[in-house]
Design a protein around this motif. Structure first.
Motif, PDB file in Angstrom:
ATOM      1  N   PRO A  22       0.826  -1.084  -0.127  1.00  0.00           N
ATOM      2  CA  PRO A  22      -0.058  -0.027  -0.097  1.00  0.00           C
ATOM      3  C   PRO A  22       0.774   1.285   0.024  1.00  0.00           C
ATOM      4  O   PRO A  22       0.513   2.388  -0.756  1.00  0.00           O
ATOM      5  N   ALA A  23       1.938   1.442   0.924  1.00  0.00           N
ATOM      6  CA  ALA A  23       2.630   2.526   0.958  1.00  0.00           C
ATOM      7  C   ALA A  23       3.274   2.946  -0.293  1.00  0.00           C
ATOM      8  O   ALA A  23       3.737   3.876  -0.582  1.00  0.00           O
ATOM      9  N   LEU A  24       3.575   1.783  -1.445  1.00  0.00           N
ATOM     10  CA  LEU A  24       4.220   2.049  -2.445  1.00  0.00           C
ATOM     11  C   LEU A  24       3.317   2.166  -3.797  1.00  0.00           C
ATOM     12  O   LEU A  24       4.030   2.154  -5.014  1.00  0.00           O
ATOM     13  N   CYS A  25       2.062   2.219  -3.594  1.00  0.00           N
ATOM     14  CA  CYS A  25       1.090   2.037  -4.657  1.00  0.00           C
ATOM     15  C   CYS A  25       1.353   3.140  -5.686  1.00  0.00           C
ATOM     16  O   CYS A  25       1.218   2.997  -6.884  1.00  0.00           O
ATOM     17  N   ILE A  26       1.598   4.485  -5.066  1.00  0.00           N
ATOM     18  CA  ILE A  26       1.836   5.744  -5.970  1.00  0.00           C
ATOM     19  C   ILE A  26       2.790   5.223  -7.182  1.00  0.00           C
ATOM     20  O   ILE A  26       2.782   5.751  -8.227  1.00  0.00           O
ATOM     21  N   TYR A  27       3.742   4.595  -6.826  1.00  0.00           N
ATOM     22  CA  TYR A  27       5.020   4.283  -7.890  1.00  0.00           C
ATOM     23  C   TYR A  27       4.318   3.279  -8.970  1.00  0.00           C
ATOM     24  O   TYR A  27       5.069   3.172  -9.947  1.00  0.00           O
ATOM     25  N   SER A  28       3.236   2.745  -8.767  1.00  0.00           N
ATOM     26  CA  SER A  28       2.501   1.845  -9.921  1.00  0.00           C
ATOM     27  C   SER A  28       1.418   2.732 -10.622  1.00  0.00           C
ATOM     28  O   SER A  28       1.226   2.374 -11.838  1.00  0.00           O
ATOM     29  N   ILE A  29       0.722   3.075  -9.806  1.00  0.00           N
ATOM     30  CA  ILE A  29      -0.491   4.037 -10.271  1.00  0.00           C
ATOM     31  C   ILE A  29      -0.326   5.091 -11.126  1.00  0.00           C
ATOM     32  O   ILE A  29      -0.860   5.371 -12.250  1.00  0.00           O
ATOM     33  N   ALA A  30       0.717   5.874 -10.495  1.00  0.00           N
ATOM     34  CA  ALA A  30       0.744   7.203 -11.176  1.00  0.00           C
ATOM     35  C   ALA A  30       1.519   7.010 -12.706  1.00  0.00           C
ATOM     36  O   ALA A  30       0.792   7.549 -13.764  1.00  0.00           O
ATOM     37  N   PRO A  31       2.433   6.175 -12.878  1.00  0.00           N
ATOM     38  CA  PRO A  31       2.916   5.863 -14.063  1.00  0.00           C
ATOM     39  C   PRO A  31       2.173   5.104 -14.856  1.00  0.00           C
ATOM     40  O   PRO A  31       1.958   5.388 -16.282  1.00  0.00           O
ATOM     41  N   SER A  32       1.255   4.261 -14.740  1.00  0.00           N
ATOM     42  CA  SER A  32       0.251   3.451 -15.316  1.00  0.00           C
ATOM     43  C   SER A  32      -0.727   4.599 -15.887  1.00  0.00           C
ATOM     44  O   SER A  32      -1.203   4.386 -17.214  1.00  0.00           O
ATOM     45  N   VAL A  33      -1.186   5.437 -15.123  1.00  0.00           N
ATOM     46  CA  VAL A  33      -2.204   6.534 -15.617  1.00  0.00           C
ATOM     47  C   VAL A  33      -1.463   7.407 -16.609  1.00  0.00           C
ATOM     48  O   VAL A  33      -2.050   7.612 -17.526  1.00  0.00           O
ATOM     49  N   VAL A  34      -0.260   7.828 -16.386  1.00  0.00           N
ATOM     50  CA  VAL A  34       0.238   8.728 -17.364  1.00  0.00           C
ATOM     51  C   VAL A  34       0.482   7.885 -18.725  1.00  0.00           C
ATOM     52  O   VAL A  34       0.468   8.339 -19.777  1.00  0.00           O
ATOM     53  N   GLY A  35       0.893   6.601 -18.483  1.00  0.00           N
ATOM     54  CA  GLY A  35       1.350   5.766 -19.745  1.00  0.00           C
ATOM     55  C   GLY A  35      -0.140   5.484 -20.585  1.00  0.00           C
ATOM     56  O   GLY A  35      -0.301   5.728 -21.839  1.00  0.00           O
ATOM     57  N   ALA A  36      -1.269   5.461 -19.989  1.00  0.00           N
ATOM     58  CA  ALA A  36      -2.529   5.158 -20.233  1.00  0.00           C
ATOM     59  C   ALA A  36      -3.031   6.742 -21.159  1.00  0.00           C
ATOM     60  O   ALA A  36      -3.890   6.534 -21.954  1.00  0.00           O
ATOM     61  N   TYR A  37      -2.407   7.706 -20.701  1.00  0.00           N
ATOM     62  CA  TYR A  37      -3.099   8.873 -21.162  1.00  0.00           C
ATOM     63  C   TYR A  37      -2.284   9.416 -22.261  1.00  0.00           C
ATOM     64  O   TYR A  37      -2.857  10.049 -23.314  1.00  0.00           O
ATOM     65  N   ILE A  38      -0.944   9.116 -22.228  1.00  0.00           N
ATOM     66  CA  ILE A  38      -0.016   9.669 -23.244  1.00  0.00           C
ATOM     67  C   ILE A  38      -0.189   9.632 -24.866  1.00  0.00           C
ATOM     68  O   ILE A  38      -0.014  10.299 -25.632  1.00  0.00           O
ATOM     69  N   PRO A  39      -0.744   8.125 -25.061  1.00  0.00           N
ATOM     70  CA  PRO A  39      -1.203   8.130 -26.575  1.00  0.00           C
ATOM     71  C   PRO A  39      -1.889   9.184 -27.292  1.00  0.00           C
ATOM     72  O   PRO A  39      -1.861   9.353 -28.304  1.00  0.00           O
ATOM     73  N   ASP A  40      -2.914   9.823 -26.444  1.00  0.00           N
ATOM     74  CA  ASP A  40      -3.690  10.724 -27.034  1.00  0.00           C
ATOM     75  C   ASP A  40      -3.100  11.974 -26.997  1.00  0.00           C
ATOM     76  O   ASP A  40      -3.832  13.134 -27.389  1.00  0.00           O
ATOM     77  N   PHE A  41      -1.873  12.076 -26.912  1.00  0.00           N
ATOM     78  CA  PHE A  41      -1.317  13.491 -27.199  1.00  0.00           C
ATOM     79  C   PHE A  41      -1.029  13.781 -28.549  1.00  0.00           C
ATOM     80  O   PHE A  41      -0.765  14.736 -29.041  1.00  0.00           O
ATOM     81  N   ASP A  42      -1.386  12.830 -29.507  1.00  0.00           N
ATOM     82  CA  ASP A  42      -1.301  12.997 -30.790  1.00  0.00           C
ATOM     83  C   ASP A  42      -2.705  13.282 -31.372  1.00  0.00           C
ATOM     84  O   ASP A  42      -2.982  13.180 -32.447  1.00  0.00           O
ATOM     85  N   LEU A  43      -3.459  13.753 -30.672  1.00  0.00           N
ATOM     86  CA  LEU A  43      -4.938  14.128 -30.985  1.00  0.00           C
ATOM     87  C   LEU A  43      -5.015  15.077 -32.376  1.00  0.00           C
ATOM     88  O   LEU A  43      -5.980  14.622 -33.301  1.00  0.00           O
ATOM     89  N   HIS A  44      -4.194  15.906 -32.343  1.00  0.00           N
ATOM     90  CA  HIS A  44      -4.260  16.918 -33.433  1.00  0.00           C
ATOM     91  C   HIS A  44      -3.411  16.596 -34.680  1.00  0.00           C
ATOM     92  O   HIS A  44      -2.969  17.438 -35.501  1.00  0.00           O
ATOM     93  N   TYR A  45      -2.367  15.630 -34.401  1.00  0.00           N
ATOM     94  CA  TYR A  45      -1.320  15.221 -35.619  1.00  0.00           C
ATOM     95  C   TYR A  45      -1.289  13.853 -35.735  1.00  0.00           C
ATOM     96  O   TYR A  45      -0.795  13.281 -34.818  1.00  0.00           O
ATOM     97  N   ARG A  46      -1.743  13.108 -36.704  1.00  0.00           N
ATOM     98  CA  ARG A  46      -1.650  11.886 -37.049  1.00  0.00           C
ATOM     99  C   ARG A  46      -2.171  10.941 -36.049  1.00  0.00           C
ATOM    100  O   ARG A  46      -1.761   9.944 -35.544  1.00  0.00           O
ATOM    101  N   HIS A  47      -3.418  11.150 -35.602  1.00  0.00           N
ATOM    102  CA  HIS A  47      -4.026  10.820 -34.465  1.00  0.00           C
ATOM    103  C   HIS A  47      -4.236   9.062 -34.844  1.00  0.00           C
ATOM    104  O   HIS A  47      -4.678   8.579 -35.801  1.00  0.00           O
ATOM    105  N   ARG A  48      -3.709   8.420 -33.741  1.00  0.00           N
ATOM    106  CA  ARG A  48      -3.805   6.948 -33.743  1.00  0.00           C
ATOM    107  C   ARG A  48      -2.757   6.467 -34.760  1.00  0.00           C
ATOM    108  O   ARG A  48      -2.890   5.016 -34.974  1.00  0.00           O
TER     109      ARG A  48
END
Length: 160
Positions: A22-48
């Motif tokens: 439990p004390a270390l969950c931030i080290y798996s949750i935060a990177p996973s959320v960031v990783g799950a969101y980053i692919p949409d950074f291409d929304l306005h340029y060659r999306h997908r």
């Protein structure tokens, strides 16, 4: 907008499932959320295409690995949890988008062929709600697994 929230919930779920202490969950949750969101950074340029492929996933995971190895995470016993969580979150995004009719260009720039299961539209209220509810259920189950009885007493105090 709901589809982006779905990616965040699924990313958080992966982080919770990958968490061991439990004390270390931030080290798996935060990177996973960031990783799950980053692919949409291409929304306005060659999306997908630009960020929705295996090569971008590997390259950005390598960048995450380099960053993790350059900083001192102190109490983290296994720093690989951070970059592995990032990668799993990123791949979850690709998988969810693969389920849509548009699909993903998994081998771009080598191939311009889209891989698509065509099961759900990305703006489907039903599909997004289903994934968010499933994610919420798994997160709550994992929290209970990690902290047990403290979880229920905390929730009951909050509700009462």
């Amino acid at each position: 907008m709901l589809k982006r929230v779905t990616h965040l919930f699924v990313g958080a779920t992966i982080g919770f499932l990958y968490c061991q202490l439990p004390a270390l969950c931030i080290y798996s949750i935060a990177p996973s959320v960031v990783g799950a969101y980053i692919p949409d950074f291409d929304l306005h340029y060659r999306h997908r295409k630009l960020l929705h492929n295996i090569f971008s996933a590997l390259l950005l995971t390598l960048v995450a690995w380099i960053i993790v190895n350059q900083i001192n995470l102190g109490e983290v016993l296994d720093a690989s949890v951070v970059w592995k969580s990032f990668m799993l979150g990123y791949l979850s995004h690709l998988f969810l988008d693969f389920l849509t009719p548009k699909g993903v260009f998994l081998l771009y720039p080598i191939s311009n062929k889209s891989l698509a299961a065509g099961i759900f539209k990305s703006n489907s209220f039903f599909a997004n709600t289903l994934f968010i509810l499933a994610s919420t259920t798994l997160i709550l189950w994992r929290i209970y697994e990690l902290i047990g009885e403290k979880f229920f007493s905390t929730v009951l105090r909050f509700l009462l």
